[in-house]
Design a protein around this motif. Structure first.
Motif, PDB file in Angstrom:
ATOM      1  N   ALA A 153       0.909  -1.141   0.105  1.00 16.19           N
ATOM      2  CA  ALA A 153      -0.101   0.106  -0.010  1.00 16.19           C
ATOM      3  C   ALA A 153       0.932   1.267   0.005  1.00 16.19           C
ATOM      4  CB  ALA A 153      -0.924  -0.024   1.373  1.00 16.19           C
ATOM      5  N   ALA A 154       1.805   1.291   0.748  1.00 15.79           N
ATOM      6  CA  ALA A 154       2.711   2.294   0.862  1.00 15.79           C
ATOM      7  C   ALA A 154       3.583   2.594  -0.526  1.00 15.79           C
ATOM      8  CB  ALA A 154       3.734   2.279   1.875  1.00 15.79           C
ATOM      9  N   HIS A 155       3.721   1.503  -1.195  1.00 14.98           N
ATOM     10  CA  HIS A 155       4.452   1.511  -2.708  1.00 14.98           C
ATOM     11  C   HIS A 155       3.574   2.167  -3.638  1.00 14.98           C
ATOM     12  CE1 HIS A 155       7.097   0.552  -5.789  1.00 14.98           C
ATOM     13  NE2 HIS A 155       6.236  -0.254  -6.366  1.00 14.98           N
ATOM     14  N   GLN A 156       2.237   1.810  -3.620  1.00 11.46           N
ATOM     15  CA  GLN A 156       1.421   2.169  -4.767  1.00 11.46           C
ATOM     16  C   GLN A 156       0.568   3.462  -4.570  1.00 11.46           C
ATOM     17  OE1 GLN A 156      -1.352  -1.534  -5.428  1.00 11.46           O
ATOM     18  NE2 GLN A 156       0.529  -2.726  -6.051  1.00 11.46           N
ATOM     19  N   THR A 157       0.290   3.811  -3.394  1.00 12.81           N
ATOM     20  CA  THR A 157      -0.553   4.868  -3.371  1.00 12.81           C
ATOM     21  C   THR A 157       0.189   6.147  -4.388  1.00 12.81           C
ATOM     22  OG1 THR A 157       1.122   5.611  -1.628  1.00 12.81           O
ATOM     23  CG2 THR A 157      -1.080   4.530  -1.041  1.00 12.81           C
ATOM     24  N   ASP A 158      -0.826   7.015  -4.723  1.00 10.95           N
ATOM     25  CA  ASP A 158      -0.388   7.794  -5.649  1.00 10.95           C
ATOM     26  C   ASP A 158      -0.589   9.398  -5.128  1.00 10.95           C
ATOM     27  OD1 ASP A 158      -0.352   6.001  -7.950  1.00 10.95           O
ATOM     28  OD2 ASP A 158      -2.524   6.263  -8.134  1.00 10.95           O
ATOM     29  N   SER A 159      -1.586   9.800  -4.477  1.00 17.11           N
ATOM     30  CA  SER A 159      -1.829  10.907  -3.795  1.00 17.11           C
ATOM     31  C   SER A 159      -0.853  11.169  -2.487  1.00 17.11           C
ATOM     32  CB  SER A 159      -3.010  11.389  -3.510  1.00 17.11           C
ATOM     33  OG  SER A 159      -3.646  10.530  -2.328  1.00 17.11           O
ATOM     34  N   ARG A 160      -0.352  12.563  -2.296  1.00 19.70           N
ATOM     35  CA  ARG A 160       0.366  12.640  -1.085  1.00 19.70           C
ATOM     36  C   ARG A 160      -0.303  12.254   0.123  1.00 19.70           C
ATOM     37  NH1 ARG A 160       4.770  15.446   0.613  1.00 19.70           N
ATOM     38  NH2 ARG A 160       4.508  16.793   2.638  1.00 19.70           N
ATOM     39  N   GLU A 162      -2.890  10.069   0.522  1.00 19.50           N
ATOM     40  CA  GLU A 162      -2.835   8.585   0.606  1.00 19.50           C
ATOM     41  C   GLU A 162      -1.349   7.872   1.115  1.00 19.50           C
ATOM     42  OE1 GLU A 162      -4.309   7.181  -3.007  1.00 19.50           O
ATOM     43  OE2 GLU A 162      -6.564   7.452  -2.590  1.00 19.50           O
ATOM     44  N   ARG A 163      -0.469   8.631   0.651  1.00 19.82           N
ATOM     45  CA  ARG A 163       0.816   7.928   0.926  1.00 19.82           C
ATOM     46  C   ARG A 163       1.219   8.167   2.307  1.00 19.82           C
ATOM     47  NH1 ARG A 163       5.720   6.356  -0.663  1.00 19.82           N
ATOM     48  NH2 ARG A 163       7.588   7.373   0.329  1.00 19.82           N
ATOM     49  N   ARG A 164       0.987   9.463   2.670  1.00 17.31           N
ATOM     50  CA  ARG A 164       1.187   9.747   4.217  1.00 17.31           C
ATOM     51  C   ARG A 164       0.363   8.733   5.320  1.00 17.31           C
ATOM     52  NH1 ARG A 164       3.343  15.219   4.940  1.00 17.31           N
ATOM     53  NH2 ARG A 164       2.190  15.368   6.977  1.00 17.31           N
ATOM     54  N   ALA A 165      -1.111   8.462   4.807  1.00 15.20           N
ATOM     55  CA  ALA A 165      -1.777   7.673   5.572  1.00 15.20           C
ATOM     56  C   ALA A 165      -1.070   6.248   5.607  1.00 15.20           C
ATOM     57  CB  ALA A 165      -3.144   7.690   4.988  1.00 15.20           C
ATOM     58  N   ALA A 166      -0.880   5.923   4.353  1.00 11.11           N
ATOM     59  CA  ALA A 166      -0.300   4.310   4.367  1.00 11.11           C
ATOM     60  C   ALA A 166       0.987   4.491   5.070  1.00 11.11           C
ATOM     61  CB  ALA A 166       0.091   4.215   2.689  1.00 11.11           C
ATOM     62  N   GLN A 167       1.936   5.285   5.228  1.00 11.76           N
ATOM     63  CA  GLN A 167       3.224   5.167   5.863  1.00 11.76           C
ATOM     64  C   GLN A 167       2.852   5.160   7.385  1.00 11.76           C
ATOM     65  OE1 GLN A 167       5.944   4.830   4.758  1.00 11.76           O
ATOM     66  NE2 GLN A 167       6.212   5.418   2.833  1.00 11.76           N
ATOM     67  N   ALA A 168       1.962   6.003   7.567  1.00  9.06           N
ATOM     68  CA  ALA A 168       1.546   5.843   9.258  1.00  9.06           C
ATOM     69  C   ALA A 168       1.118   4.456   9.665  1.00  9.06           C
ATOM     70  CB  ALA A 168       0.541   6.861   9.511  1.00  9.06           C
ATOM     71  N   VAL A 169       0.264   3.660   8.796  1.00  6.26           N
ATOM     72  CA  VAL A 169      -0.143   2.263   9.061  1.00  6.26           C
ATOM     73  C   VAL A 169       1.238   1.648   9.115  1.00  6.26           C
ATOM     74  CG1 VAL A 169      -1.262   0.459   8.415  1.00  6.26           C
ATOM     75  CG2 VAL A 169      -2.541   2.807   8.404  1.00  6.26           C
ATOM     76  N   LEU A 170       1.961   1.568   8.031  1.00  8.78           N
ATOM     77  CA  LEU A 170       3.254   0.697   7.683  1.00  8.78           C
ATOM     78  C   LEU A 170       4.122   1.034   8.984  1.00  8.78           C
ATOM     79  CD1 LEU A 170       5.064  -1.029   6.236  1.00  8.78           C
ATOM     80  CD2 LEU A 170       5.747   0.858   5.174  1.00  8.78           C
ATOM     81  N   ALA A 171       4.235   2.299   9.337  1.00  4.73           N
ATOM     82  CA  ALA A 171       5.136   2.514  10.838  1.00  4.73           C
ATOM     83  C   ALA A 171       4.655   1.718  11.741  1.00  4.73           C
ATOM     84  CB  ALA A 171       5.079   3.844  11.004  1.00  4.73           C
ATOM     85  N   GLU A 172       3.227   1.700  12.021  1.00  9.71           N
ATOM     86  CA  GLU A 172       2.611   0.828  13.196  1.00  9.71           C
ATOM     87  C   GLU A 172       2.814  -0.610  13.161  1.00  9.71           C
ATOM     88  OE1 GLU A 172      -1.340   0.838  15.830  1.00  9.71           O
ATOM     89  OE2 GLU A 172      -0.751   2.815  14.991  1.00  9.71           O
ATOM     90  N   VAL A 173       2.991  -1.008  11.838  1.00  6.57           N
ATOM     91  CA  VAL A 173       2.697  -2.561  11.468  1.00  6.57           C
ATOM     92  C   VAL A 173       4.313  -2.962  11.775  1.00  6.57           C
ATOM     93  CG1 VAL A 173       3.015  -4.228   9.746  1.00  6.57           C
ATOM     94  CG2 VAL A 173       1.087  -2.610   9.801  1.00  6.57           C
ATOM     95  N   TYR A 174       5.431  -2.087  11.395  1.00  8.67           N
ATOM     96  CA  TYR A 174       6.777  -2.455  12.041  1.00  8.67           C
ATOM     97  C   TYR A 174       6.770  -2.264  13.381  1.00  8.67           C
ATOM     98  CZ  TYR A 174       8.328  -1.610   7.159  1.00  8.67           C
ATOM     99  OH  TYR A 174       8.671  -1.850   5.784  1.00  8.67           O
ATOM    100  N   ALA A 175       6.056  -1.439  14.257  1.00  6.52           N
ATOM    101  CA  ALA A 175       5.772  -1.534  15.818  1.00  6.52           C
ATOM    102  C   ALA A 175       5.481  -2.862  16.215  1.00  6.52           C
ATOM    103  CB  ALA A 175       5.327  -0.445  16.316  1.00  6.52           C
ATOM    104  N   LEU A 176       4.275  -3.278  15.501  1.00  8.32           N
ATOM    105  CA  LEU A 176       3.796  -4.260  16.063  1.00  8.32           C
ATOM    106  C   LEU A 176       4.913  -5.574  15.753  1.00  8.32           C
ATOM    107  CD1 LEU A 176       1.220  -5.814  16.959  1.00  8.32           C
ATOM    108  CD2 LEU A 176       0.575  -6.314  14.389  1.00  8.32           C
ATOM    109  N   SER A 177       5.434  -5.596  14.539  1.00  8.50           N
ATOM    110  CA  SER A 177       6.600  -6.630  14.395  1.00  8.50           C
ATOM    111  C   SER A 177       7.498  -6.538  15.355  1.00  8.50           C
ATOM    112  CB  SER A 177       7.098  -6.295  13.075  1.00  8.50           C
ATOM    113  OG  SER A 177       6.194  -6.186  12.129  1.00  8.50           O
ATOM    114  N   GLN A 178       8.176  -5.457  15.906  1.00  7.76           N
ATOM    115  CA  GLN A 178       9.001  -5.347  17.071  1.00  7.76           C
ATOM    116  C   GLN A 178       8.711  -6.064  18.270  1.00  7.76           C
ATOM    117  OE1 GLN A 178       9.972  -0.947  16.204  1.00  7.76           O
ATOM    118  NE2 GLN A 178      11.465  -1.567  17.829  1.00  7.76           N
TER     119      GLN A 178
END
Length: 413
Positions: A153-160, A162-178
């Protein structure tokens, strides 16, 4: 030209030389290390200079804990006794999580899930983690798909936006991974998700995402022995939050409180009593302004957690009597998360053990094992207490420790 300093893995080094290298690497004085293990600075000097021989196992474990060493063999040089202290066993689902983190989202042609859908899945994953006694097994099942879909999702988003929202989710997924990777034999992977989480959070521009990533990065630095780096991350992030968090939301306020406590935790590791309790007081003031039943899903910051945090501060300061007073006051059942409740019970066990009450400490560890077996199995402090009790001459205590060690998987590797 001066001779190069010896490396701690040099097989010709004596125990005292290894101890000195590991101590100085972490910037500890002899007096600080001595205080952490209940000895004097002159005792540490005598061991380092070879006037005293290698201590018995119980003291070896305390030294390894104080120096945040992953393996006793690093300290003793004896590869025949590779007792892992702060590293638990590798989980069966670790390879699948590693594979997902190594995946290349640009190489797939499938469409990404909507960010709102990913957020809902992430929220459910946090809720499931908090409610399950076998939380690593649960996360190990959920994370591979969640990691790959969030990266996509972070790779495919087009608008700024959407990208910021996807990056926020991805950051928290990495947190869960930790939370899944921590205390497993995968330090390379832990640092990779720590750094990726910070990059994704900064790309998102989201204060809450940045705060969560910083909270986890500060812990990673502190647990590796780099207290200065932990302090820098904490203080810089607090400055950012204070500068931009006008009309702060409850989650951002909670992450600010969590960071304040992290500063106190690091201060306690340094032995700075006033700074440690001062930070706890500041964090507690934040907690008191949160809604009564609020519980931050990542950091556990809440009114309920402050008693547990007080126990940790007292234990890290090696204050036995104060540790027990705080442990007696803190009610573990007030913490809604099973793994976090078990972690608190382990901290209570540390308090009782520090205060020379080993039977009470073992009782509390047994309760922690019932609450969340996958927390105690991977926790270095719990492992240290049980391993130390296995060396106890009191047969009753030794048998009790042996039964708990068997449940924790310490006797089977």
């Amino acid at each position: 030209m001066p001779e190069p300093a010896p490396a701690p893995d040099d097989t010709g080094l004596a125990f005292g030389q290894r101890l000195k290298i590991q101590r100085t690497r972490r910037g500890m004085t002899r007096d600080v290390l001595a205080g952490l293990v209940g000895k004097s600075g002159s005792w540490v000097k005598a061991v380092e200079t070879g006037r005293l021989q290698t201590p018995k196992l119980s003291l070896l474990l305390r030294l390894a804990e104080a120096l945040r060493m992953r393996d006793l063999a690093q300290l003793t040089g004896d590869q025949s006794m590779p007792t892992s202290l702060f590293t638990g066993p590798g989980h069966a689902r670790l390879p699948a999580v590693r594979s997902a983190l190594n995946a290349m989202p640009a190489l797939t042609s499938r469409s990404a899930s909507p960010v709102a859908h990913l957020r809902a899945r992430l929220d459910r994953a946090w809720a499931t983690r908090h409610s399950s006694p076998h939380h690593r097994e649960v996360l190990g099942q959920l994370l591979p798909a969640l990691i790959e879909d969030s990266q996509l999702a972070a790779h495919q988003t087009d608008s700024r936006a959407e990208r910021r929202a996807a990056q926020a989710v991805l950051a928290e997924v990495y947190a869960l991974s930790q939370f899944f990777i921590a205390y497993q034999p995968a330090q390379d992977l832990l640092w990779r998700v720590t750094e990726r989480g910070m990059v994704a959070a900064q790309d998102s521009g989201d204060l809450h995402a940045i705060g969560v990533a910083a909270w986890l990065m500060a812990q990673a630095h502190r647990d590796s022995g780099d207290w200065d780096a932990a302090d820098a991350v904490t203080s810089q992030t607090l400055e950012l939050l204070d500068r931009h968090a006008d009309g702060t939301t409850t989650p951002v306020a909670a992450i600010r409180g969590a960071l304040l406590f992290e500063g106190g935790y690091t201060a306690a590791r340094r032995g700075e009593i006033g700074a440690a309790w001062g930070r706890w007081d500041a964090a507690n003031s934040v907690a008191e302004r949160l809604p009564a039943m609020y519980y931050h899903p990542v950091t556990s910051f809440s009114r309920a957690i402050m008693g547990a945090h007080a126990v940790t501060i007292a234990v890290e300061l090696r204050a036995g009597g104060e540790s027990v007073r705080q442990a007696d006051r803190a009610v573990s059942l007030a913490i809604p998360s099973r793994p976090r409740r078990a972690r608190h019970e382990i901290e209570q066990a540390r308090a009782y053990y520090l205060d020379a009450q080993p039977d009470v400490a073992l009782s509390v560890l047994e309760v922690a094992n019932e609450a969340a077996p996958e927390t105690i199995r991977y926790n270095g402090y719990a492992r240290r207490i049980v391993l130390e009790e296995l060396d106890e001459r009191d047969g009753r205590r030794q048998r009790r420790a042996s039964e708990l060690a068997d449940k924790m998987g310490l006797l089977t590797g």
